[in-house]
Design an enzyme around this catalytic site. Sequence first.
Site, PDB file in Angstrom:
ATOM      1  CE  LYS A  22      -1.570   1.510   4.191  1.00 35.28           C
ATOM      2  NZ  LYS A  22      -1.440   2.657   4.686  1.00 35.28           N
ATOM      3  CG  ASN A  23       3.040   2.777   3.586  1.00 35.42           C
ATOM      4  OD1 ASN A  23       1.492   2.942   3.566  1.00 35.42           O
ATOM      5  ND2 ASN A  23       3.168   2.321   4.760  1.00 35.42           N
ATOM      6  NE  ARG A  92       0.123  11.851   7.171  1.00 31.66           N
ATOM      7  CZ  ARG A  92       0.372  13.095   7.640  1.00 31.66           C
ATOM      8  NH1 ARG A  92      -0.581  13.791   8.321  1.00 31.66           N
ATOM      9  NH2 ARG A  92       1.601  13.405   7.747  1.00 31.66           N
ATOM     10  CB  CYS A 116      -4.756   5.189  10.928  1.00 32.59           C
ATOM     11  SG  CYS A 116      -5.354   3.823  10.152  1.00 32.59           S
ATOM     12  NE  ARG A 121      -0.300   9.570  10.106  1.00 32.13           N
ATOM     13  CZ  ARG A 121      -0.504   8.475   9.410  1.00 32.13           C
ATOM     14  NH1 ARG A 121      -1.756   7.981   9.400  1.00 32.13           N
ATOM     15  NH2 ARG A 121       0.238   7.983   8.565  1.00 32.13           N
ATOM     16  N   PRO A 122       0.701  16.152  11.604  1.00 27.09           N
ATOM     17  CG  PRO A 122       2.251  17.354  12.746  1.00 27.09           C
ATOM     18  CD  PRO A 122       1.704  15.964  12.779  1.00 27.09           C
ATOM     19  CB  ILE A 123       0.612  18.294   6.103  1.00 24.99           C
ATOM     20  CG1 ILE A 123       0.120  19.505   6.532  1.00 24.99           C
ATOM     21  CG2 ILE A 123      -0.023  17.157   6.136  1.00 24.99           C
ATOM     22  CD1 ILE A 123      -0.757  19.803   5.271  1.00 24.99           C
ATOM     23  CG  ASP A 124       4.986  20.413  10.884  1.00 26.34           C
ATOM     24  OD1 ASP A 124       4.596  19.099  10.763  1.00 26.34           O
ATOM     25  OD2 ASP A 124       6.221  20.455  11.432  1.00 26.34           O
ATOM     26  CG  LEU A 125       8.036  17.757   8.980  1.00 24.62           C
ATOM     27  CD1 LEU A 125       8.471  16.278   9.416  1.00 24.62           C
ATOM     28  CD2 LEU A 125       9.355  18.512   9.209  1.00 24.62           C
ATOM     29  CG  ASP A 305       3.362   1.377   9.421  1.00 25.58           C
ATOM     30  OD1 ASP A 305       2.658   2.198  10.317  1.00 25.58           O
ATOM     31  OD2 ASP A 305       3.564   1.367   8.361  1.00 25.58           O
ATOM     32  NE  ARG A 397      -7.370   3.820   6.143  1.00 26.20           N
ATOM     33  CZ  ARG A 397      -7.585   5.060   6.397  1.00 26.20           C
ATOM     34  NH1 ARG A 397      -8.399   5.130   7.451  1.00 26.20           N
ATOM     35  NH2 ARG A 397      -7.331   5.922   5.694  1.00 26.20           N
TER      36      ARG A 397
HETATM   37  C1  UD1 Z   1       4.242   6.864   6.223  1.00 24.86           C
HETATM   38  C2  UD1 Z   1       3.445   5.472   6.007  1.00 24.86           C
HETATM   39  C3  UD1 Z   1       2.741   4.986   7.328  1.00 24.86           C
HETATM   40  C4  UD1 Z   1       4.191   4.887   8.696  1.00 24.86           C
HETATM   41  C5  UD1 Z   1       4.830   6.116   8.680  1.00 24.86           C
HETATM   42  C6  UD1 Z   1       6.251   5.897   9.412  1.00 24.86           C
HETATM   43  C7  UD1 Z   1       2.497   5.866   3.722  1.00 24.86           C
HETATM   44  C8  UD1 Z   1       1.401   6.015   2.979  1.00 24.86           C
HETATM   45  N1  UD1 Z   1       2.292   5.660   5.393  1.00 24.86           N
HETATM   46  O1  UD1 Z   1       3.239   7.682   7.011  1.00 24.86           O
HETATM   47  O2  UD1 Z   1       2.308   3.597   7.137  1.00 24.86           O
HETATM   48  O3  UD1 Z   1       3.396   4.387   9.645  1.00 24.86           O
HETATM   49  O4  UD1 Z   1       5.370   6.543   7.246  1.00 24.86           O
HETATM   50  O5  UD1 Z   1       6.922   4.689   8.733  1.00 24.86           O
HETATM   51  O6  UD1 Z   1       3.599   5.806   3.279  1.00 24.86           O
HETATM   52  N2  UD1 Z   1       5.094  14.350  10.914  1.00 24.86           N
HETATM   53  C9  UD1 Z   1       5.351  15.829  11.192  1.00 24.86           C
HETATM   54  N3  UD1 Z   1       5.237  16.796  10.214  1.00 24.86           N
HETATM   55  C10 UD1 Z   1       5.050  16.247   8.995  1.00 24.86           C
HETATM   56  C11 UD1 Z   1       5.058  14.781   8.823  1.00 24.86           C
HETATM   57  C12 UD1 Z   1       5.039  14.252   9.607  1.00 24.86           C
HETATM   58  O7  UD1 Z   1       5.365  16.083  12.413  1.00 24.86           O
HETATM   59  O8  UD1 Z   1       4.731  17.259   8.099  1.00 24.86           O
HETATM   60  C13 UD1 Z   1       5.644  13.479  12.188  1.00 24.86           C
HETATM   61  C14 UD1 Z   1       4.328  12.686  12.232  1.00 24.86           C
HETATM   62  O9  UD1 Z   1       3.328  12.932  12.890  1.00 24.86           O
HETATM   63  C15 UD1 Z   1       4.942  11.368  12.695  1.00 24.86           C
HETATM   64  C16 UD1 Z   1       6.461  11.289  12.202  1.00 24.86           C
HETATM   65  O10 UD1 Z   1       6.577  12.360  11.854  1.00 24.86           O
HETATM   66  O11 UD1 Z   1       4.914  11.416  14.116  1.00 24.86           O
HETATM   67  C17 UD1 Z   1       6.489  10.360  11.089  1.00 24.86           C
HETATM   68  O12 UD1 Z   1       5.515  10.495   9.978  1.00 24.86           O
HETATM   69  P1  UD1 Z   1       6.005  10.202   8.623  1.00 24.86           P
HETATM   70  O13 UD1 Z   1       7.391   9.885   8.446  1.00 24.86           O
HETATM   71  O14 UD1 Z   1       5.482  11.440   7.805  1.00 24.86           O
HETATM   72  O15 UD1 Z   1       4.653   9.216   8.084  1.00 24.86           O
HETATM   73  P2  UD1 Z   1       3.625   9.270   7.175  1.00 24.86           P
HETATM   74  O16 UD1 Z   1       4.224   9.537   5.465  1.00 24.86           O
HETATM   75  O17 UD1 Z   1       2.424  10.062   7.371  1.00 24.86           O
END
Ligand code: UD1
Length: 420
Positions: A22-23, A92, A116, A121-125, A305, A397
């Site tokens: 999926k990922n 997401r 989930c 799970r913010p998107i600031d990065l 995961d 999912r």
């Molecule tokens: C992806 C995977 C998910 C997996 C995760 C970590 C997909 C579709 N999903 O999720 O299954 O559990 O990697 O291996 O590939 N964060 C921030 N700001 C951001 C982005 C992330 O603070 O802008 C934080 C998140 O809240 C979390 C951490 O960074 O605590 C890791 O998140 P991230 O690596 O971005 O995971 P996803 O891409 O959401």
Amino acid sequence: MSVLRICGGRRLEGEWTVHSAKNAVLPIMAASILTDEKTVLTDCPLLSDIGYMGDILETLGCRVERRAGSIHIDPQGLCSWEMPDALSKKIRSSIFLMGPILARFGKAAVTFPGGCEIGLRPIDLHLSGLRQLGVDIREEGGMIYCDGSCMKAGTVHFDYPSVGATENVMMAAVLLPGRTVLHNVAREPEIVDLQQFLRKMGADVNGAGTHTIVVEGVHKLHGVDYQPMADRIVAGTLLAAAAATGGSIRLYRTPCAELCAVFAKLREMGCAICEQDQTAVLQAPSRLNAFALLQTQPHPGFPTDMQVQMLALAAMAKETSVVVENVFENRFTHAGDLNRMGADIWVNGRTAVVKGTERLFGTKVAARDLRGGAALAIAALAAEGETTIERAELIDRGYERLEEMLSALGAQASRMDTGV
Ligand code: UD1
């Protein structure tokens, strides 16, 4: 609502071929709009998240068709740079489209994504990475408006190696003239797979799997046929399921090298694992040992995961195990359900102390997220009596008919759709 029914106590035995990840499929589907030519993705599982991504692409103007195990994406009619609000909130991964839409239109309007409930799970990065490339971003009425008219190749440094942010910015950069260098990127295998897909399309991307990715912008990409990588988490979950039952299984199409951290923990618990190319054979002991400490970390550390599936195994091990969740804040929500099945798990913040118990008991529980649902299934396989797992649609999912996978390996597992 969907309910899984599992009668515990049967040893898992047999063989299974693991489906694509999926990922890996989700970012690759998003990347398919970087060209106006057709892309065919083979061996893709029927997962609800993948279905939603297809629906989103259709609302943007693409034609998306599923033929047997393949997904055919024709982006020729792509006409919208505005992400559909309600659909985007379902997954997401909708955020992955921000980079490719910017690359195609020079602008994008996206909503905050869903997914989930495993943490903030913010998107600031994601936003910071794009801003570093010159994208002007403003938030208004719950929408994020991105203006890429001044976007140009350059240097991006991530404060944390986020998987999604790395993928998003990588996709935004492939069509930008000049060299973009991404520092402190995530090293997950699915990013390497995305790089492979982009290179097949004609992109010039290097370094995925290391801390730095270098993108040399190209003028145009073309459509390709591609088989996304196999799902390391599905493989890990099935191996954990076999381990829970003292079983012995053989998995084909298993990314063994990418499962190194998971294999190490299963071995610490007493499982014998034989790996050869893309095949893994696991033989479990009659009772698992505890592990000293499991800490989740970005790849190549232990994957978050797989954490809750290992929590379920620790619950039935001989002694006490400790689990520390470093990636997401909210990933012990199934400890309560496991405790109701007879486990002894004590959670304090990001740490769980699990005192192994000899017997778990079947009862009524509910999935709260995808991997947690799978962990309940693992506990149910080892438990005495019947377990019903409500909200099994959350498991869909990421696992294509988990009950069929488990049944094929000898479990007594079935599904009921309640229509509620
Ligand atoms: C992806 C995977 C998910 C997996 C995760 C970590 C997909 C579709 N999903 O999720 O299954 O559990 O990697 O291996 O590939 N964060 C921030 N700001 C951001 C982005 C992330 O603070 O802008 C934080 C998140 O809240 C979390 C951490 O960074 O605590 C890791 O998140 P991230 O690596 O971005 O995971 P996803 O891409 O959401």
